[in-house]
Design a protein around this motif. Structure first.
Motif, PDB file in Angstrom:
ATOM      1  N   GLN A   1      13.159 -13.490   4.174  1.00 25.64           N
ATOM      2  CA  GLN A   1      14.181 -13.190   5.189  1.00 25.64           C
ATOM      3  C   GLN A   1      14.472 -11.703   5.258  1.00 25.64           C
ATOM      4  OE1 GLN A   1      17.602 -15.522   4.127  1.00 25.64           O
ATOM      5  NE2 GLN A   1      16.904 -17.302   5.273  1.00 25.64           N
ATOM      6  N   LYS A   2      14.658 -11.076   4.101  1.00 22.39           N
ATOM      7  CA  LYS A   2      14.969  -9.648   4.066  1.00 22.39           C
ATOM      8  C   LYS A   2      13.812  -8.817   4.610  1.00 22.39           C
ATOM      9  CE  LYS A   2      18.295  -9.982   0.346  1.00 22.39           C
ATOM     10  NZ  LYS A   2      18.690  -9.575  -1.002  1.00 22.39           N
ATOM     11  N   LEU A   3      12.590  -9.165   4.208  1.00 27.33           N
ATOM     12  CA  LEU A   3      11.431  -8.404   4.664  1.00 27.33           C
ATOM     13  C   LEU A   3      11.196  -8.601   6.162  1.00 27.33           C
ATOM     14  CD1 LEU A   3       9.186  -6.463   3.899  1.00 27.33           C
ATOM     15  CD2 LEU A   3       7.773  -8.449   3.307  1.00 27.33           C
ATOM     16  N   LEU A   4      11.360  -9.812   6.667  1.00 30.70           N
ATOM     17  CA  LEU A   4      11.191 -10.052   8.104  1.00 30.70           C
ATOM     18  C   LEU A   4      12.164  -9.218   8.927  1.00 30.70           C
ATOM     19  CD1 LEU A   4      10.549 -13.897   8.301  1.00 30.70           C
ATOM     20  CD2 LEU A   4       8.980 -12.078   8.984  1.00 30.70           C
ATOM     21  N   PHE A   5      13.387  -9.101   8.446  1.00 31.53           N
ATOM     22  CA  PHE A   5      14.379  -8.298   9.145  1.00 31.53           C
ATOM     23  C   PHE A   5      13.914  -6.843   9.243  1.00 31.53           C
ATOM     24  CE2 PHE A   5      18.119  -5.552   9.159  1.00 31.53           C
ATOM     25  CZ  PHE A   5      18.760  -6.007  10.307  1.00 31.53           C
ATOM     26  N   VAL A   6      13.431  -6.299   8.137  1.00 33.77           N
ATOM     27  CA  VAL A   6      12.962  -4.906   8.117  1.00 33.77           C
ATOM     28  C   VAL A   6      11.700  -4.742   8.971  1.00 33.77           C
ATOM     29  CG1 VAL A   6      12.049  -3.071   6.643  1.00 33.77           C
ATOM     30  CG2 VAL A   6      14.005  -4.419   5.880  1.00 33.77           C
ATOM     31  N   LEU A   7      10.757  -5.663   8.849  1.00 33.28           N
ATOM     32  CA  LEU A   7       9.517  -5.556   9.619  1.00 33.28           C
ATOM     33  C   LEU A   7       9.777  -5.687  11.114  1.00 33.28           C
ATOM     34  CD1 LEU A   7       6.992  -7.565   7.434  1.00 33.28           C
ATOM     35  CD2 LEU A   7       7.310  -5.094   7.535  1.00 33.28           C
ATOM     36  N   ASN A   8      10.750  -6.473  11.487  1.00 31.09           N
ATOM     37  CA  ASN A   8      11.110  -6.606  12.894  1.00 31.09           C
ATOM     38  C   ASN A   8      11.602  -5.270  13.439  1.00 31.09           C
ATOM     39  OD1 ASN A   8      11.485  -8.022  15.321  1.00 31.09           O
ATOM     40  ND2 ASN A   8      13.642  -8.288  14.872  1.00 31.09           N
ATOM     41  N   SER A   9      12.383  -4.534  12.655  1.00 29.45           N
ATOM     42  CA  SER A   9      12.851  -3.224  13.099  1.00 29.45           C
ATOM     43  C   SER A   9      11.716  -2.208  13.123  1.00 29.45           C
ATOM     44  CB  SER A   9      14.020  -2.727  12.246  1.00 29.45           C
ATOM     45  OG  SER A   9      13.606  -2.504  10.928  1.00 29.45           O
ATOM     46  N   VAL A  10      10.734  -2.335  12.224  1.00 23.14           N
ATOM     47  CA  VAL A  10       9.557  -1.465  12.239  1.00 23.14           C
ATOM     48  C   VAL A  10       8.764  -1.718  13.518  1.00 23.14           C
ATOM     49  CG1 VAL A  10       7.315  -1.037  11.143  1.00 23.14           C
ATOM     50  CG2 VAL A  10       9.362  -1.213   9.736  1.00 23.14           C
ATOM     51  N   ASN A  11       8.607  -2.989  13.883  1.00 22.48           N
ATOM     52  CA  ASN A  11       7.903  -3.343  15.123  1.00 22.48           C
ATOM     53  C   ASN A  11       8.561  -2.730  16.344  1.00 22.48           C
ATOM     54  OD1 ASN A  11       5.667  -4.831  14.516  1.00 22.48           O
ATOM     55  ND2 ASN A  11       6.599  -6.819  14.911  1.00 22.48           N
ATOM     56  N   LYS A  12       9.875  -2.768  16.400  1.00 21.65           N
ATOM     57  CA  LYS A  12      10.596  -2.276  17.562  1.00 21.65           C
ATOM     58  C   LYS A  12      10.508  -0.760  17.687  1.00 21.65           C
ATOM     59  CE  LYS A  12      13.795  -6.095  17.874  1.00 21.65           C
ATOM     60  NZ  LYS A  12      15.155  -6.550  17.712  1.00 21.65           N
ATOM     61  N   SER A  13      10.366  -0.072  16.549  1.00 22.77           N
ATOM     62  CA  SER A  13      10.317   1.395  16.598  1.00 22.77           C
ATOM     63  C   SER A  13       8.913   1.927  16.893  1.00 22.77           C
ATOM     64  CB  SER A  13      10.837   1.995  15.287  1.00 22.77           C
ATOM     65  OG  SER A  13       9.982   1.672  14.218  1.00 22.77           O
ATOM     66  N   ASN A  14       7.903   1.067  16.786  1.00 17.02           N
ATOM     67  CA  ASN A  14       6.513   1.505  17.059  1.00 17.02           C
ATOM     68  C   ASN A  14       6.139   1.330  18.509  1.00 17.02           C
ATOM     69  OD1 ASN A  14       6.077   2.283  14.453  1.00 17.02           O
ATOM     70  ND2 ASN A  14       5.152   0.353  13.843  1.00 17.02           N
TER      71      ASN A  14
ATOM     72  N   THR B   1       6.344   1.822   7.042  1.00 17.05           N
ATOM     73  CA  THR B   1       5.819   2.322   8.306  1.00 17.05           C
ATOM     74  C   THR B   1       5.097   1.261   9.122  1.00 17.05           C
ATOM     75  OG1 THR B   1       3.806   3.086   7.239  1.00 17.05           O
ATOM     76  CG2 THR B   1       5.602   4.680   7.479  1.00 17.05           C
ATOM     77  N   ASP B   2       4.382   0.361   8.452  1.00 19.92           N
ATOM     78  CA  ASP B   2       3.700  -0.714   9.143  1.00 19.92           C
ATOM     79  C   ASP B   2       3.229  -1.739   8.121  1.00 19.92           C
ATOM     80  OD1 ASP B   2       1.658   0.792   8.020  1.00 19.92           O
ATOM     81  OD2 ASP B   2       0.389   0.764   9.770  1.00 19.92           O
ATOM     82  N   TYR B   3       2.480  -2.729   8.601  1.00 14.66           N
ATOM     83  CA  TYR B   3       2.015  -3.781   7.714  1.00 14.66           C
ATOM     84  C   TYR B   3       0.780  -4.446   8.304  1.00 14.66           C
ATOM     85  CZ  TYR B   3       4.537  -6.590  11.104  1.00 14.66           C
ATOM     86  OH  TYR B   3       4.984  -7.150  12.269  1.00 14.66           O
TER      87      TYR B   3
ATOM     88  N   GLU C   1      -2.186  -8.435   4.809  1.00 19.70           N
ATOM     89  CA  GLU C   1      -2.405  -8.341   3.362  1.00 19.70           C
ATOM     90  C   GLU C   1      -1.320  -7.580   2.602  1.00 19.70           C
ATOM     91  OE1 GLU C   1      -5.281  -9.600   1.805  1.00 19.70           O
ATOM     92  OE2 GLU C   1      -5.812 -10.497   3.727  1.00 19.70           O
ATOM     93  N   TYR C   2      -0.701  -6.594   3.235  1.00 23.36           N
ATOM     94  CA  TYR C   2       0.261  -5.741   2.535  1.00 23.36           C
ATOM     95  C   TYR C   2       1.200  -5.044   3.513  1.00 23.36           C
ATOM     96  CZ  TYR C   2      -3.060  -2.137   3.978  1.00 23.36           C
ATOM     97  OH  TYR C   2      -3.884  -1.328   4.729  1.00 23.36           O
ATOM     98  N   VAL C   3       2.256  -4.472   2.924  1.00 25.64           N
ATOM     99  CA  VAL C   3       3.189  -3.624   3.667  1.00 25.64           C
ATOM    100  C   VAL C   3       2.908  -2.184   3.239  1.00 25.64           C
ATOM    101  CG1 VAL C   3       5.626  -2.996   3.906  1.00 25.64           C
ATOM    102  CG2 VAL C   3       4.967  -5.395   3.868  1.00 25.64           C
ATOM    103  N   ARG C   4       2.810  -1.273   4.200  1.00 27.73           N
ATOM    104  CA  ARG C   4       2.583   0.144   3.895  1.00 27.73           C
ATOM    105  C   ARG C   4       3.945   0.824   3.745  1.00 27.73           C
ATOM    106  NH1 ARG C   4      -0.914   1.461   7.597  1.00 27.73           N
ATOM    107  NH2 ARG C   4      -2.684   1.331   6.203  1.00 27.73           N
ATOM    108  N   ILE C   5       4.137   1.436   2.585  1.00 21.34           N
ATOM    109  CA  ILE C   5       5.396   2.133   2.291  1.00 21.34           C
ATOM    110  C   ILE C   5       5.086   3.587   1.986  1.00 21.34           C
ATOM    111  CG2 ILE C   5       7.395   2.289   0.762  1.00 21.34           C
ATOM    112  CD1 ILE C   5       7.116  -0.707   0.251  1.00 21.34           C
ATOM    113  N   LYS C   6       5.730   4.466   2.742  1.00 22.10           N
ATOM    114  CA  LYS C   6       5.621   5.908   2.477  1.00 22.10           C
ATOM    115  C   LYS C   6       6.750   6.297   1.528  1.00 22.10           C
ATOM    116  CE  LYS C   6       3.266   7.486   6.598  1.00 22.10           C
ATOM    117  NZ  LYS C   6       3.261   8.473   7.685  1.00 22.10           N
TER     118      LYS C   6
ATOM    119  N   LYS D   1       0.886  -1.169   0.000  1.00 22.30           N
ATOM    120  CA  LYS D   1       0.000   0.000   0.000  1.00 22.30           C
ATOM    121  C   LYS D   1       0.920   1.213   0.000  1.00 22.30           C
ATOM    122  CE  LYS D   1      -3.949   2.266   2.002  1.00 22.30           C
ATOM    123  NZ  LYS D   1      -5.027   2.189   2.990  1.00 22.30           N
ATOM    124  N   LEU D   2       0.861   2.000  -1.053  1.00 16.92           N
ATOM    125  CA  LEU D   2       1.742   3.147  -1.242  1.00 16.92           C
ATOM    126  C   LEU D   2       1.102   4.412  -0.678  1.00 16.92           C
ATOM    127  CD1 LEU D   2       4.351   4.238  -2.579  1.00 16.92           C
ATOM    128  CD2 LEU D   2       2.967   4.683  -4.598  1.00 16.92           C
ATOM    129  N   VAL D   3       1.886   5.161   0.074  1.00 17.95           N
ATOM    130  CA  VAL D   3       1.459   6.462   0.597  1.00 17.95           C
ATOM    131  C   VAL D   3       2.416   7.506   0.017  1.00 17.95           C
ATOM    132  CG1 VAL D   3       1.005   7.845   2.647  1.00 17.95           C
ATOM    133  CG2 VAL D   3       0.645   5.363   2.719  1.00 17.95           C
TER     134      VAL D   3
END
Length: 108
Positions: free
Chosen positions: A95-108, A31-33, A36-41, A20-22
């Motif tokens: 693997q790459k996406l999980l790494f990024v999403l894990n860091s998104v989780n920690k920052s929220n 920013t989050d997910y 169904e999708y990953v939200r990318i600003k 989902k593009l912002v």
């Protein structure tokens, strides 16, 4: 961590990445997910295909693949997009996406 089976989908041609593009944001990042999708600003506006081009560049950097292997296969003029990353495997991108999403989780 969410199940990524609807976000990343293996096909005969590569992997579909549901986004989902912002556009018009002050920064470019995931920013989050949802399930169904990953939200990318993206900082570019949705004019003259600029946001889509920046999204392809963003995905190229995110997954460390050439921009020529990335295309928007659905949602060219919509916020919900299906991006094809050609000639790649699901497990590598997961693997790459999980790494990024894990860091998104920690920052929220």
């Amino acid at each position: 961590m969410e199940n990524l089976s609807k976000i990343l989908v293996q096909t005969d041609f590569g992997v579909i990445f549901n986004v989902k593009l912002v556009p018009n944001s002050s920064f470019s990042k995931i920013t989050d997910y949802t399930s169904e999708y990953v939200r990318i600003k993206i900082s570019s506006p949705p004019l003259e295909n600029r946001a889509n081009k920046e999204l392809i560049e963003f995905c190229s950097d995110l997954f460390n693949v050439s921009k020529s292997k990335i295309s928007i296969v659905s949602g060219g003029k919509s916020k919900l997009k299906k991006i094809l990353i050609k000639d790649t495997k699901l497990d590598l991108l997961t693997q790459k996406l999980l790494f990024v999403l894990n860091s998104v989780n920690k920052s929220n």
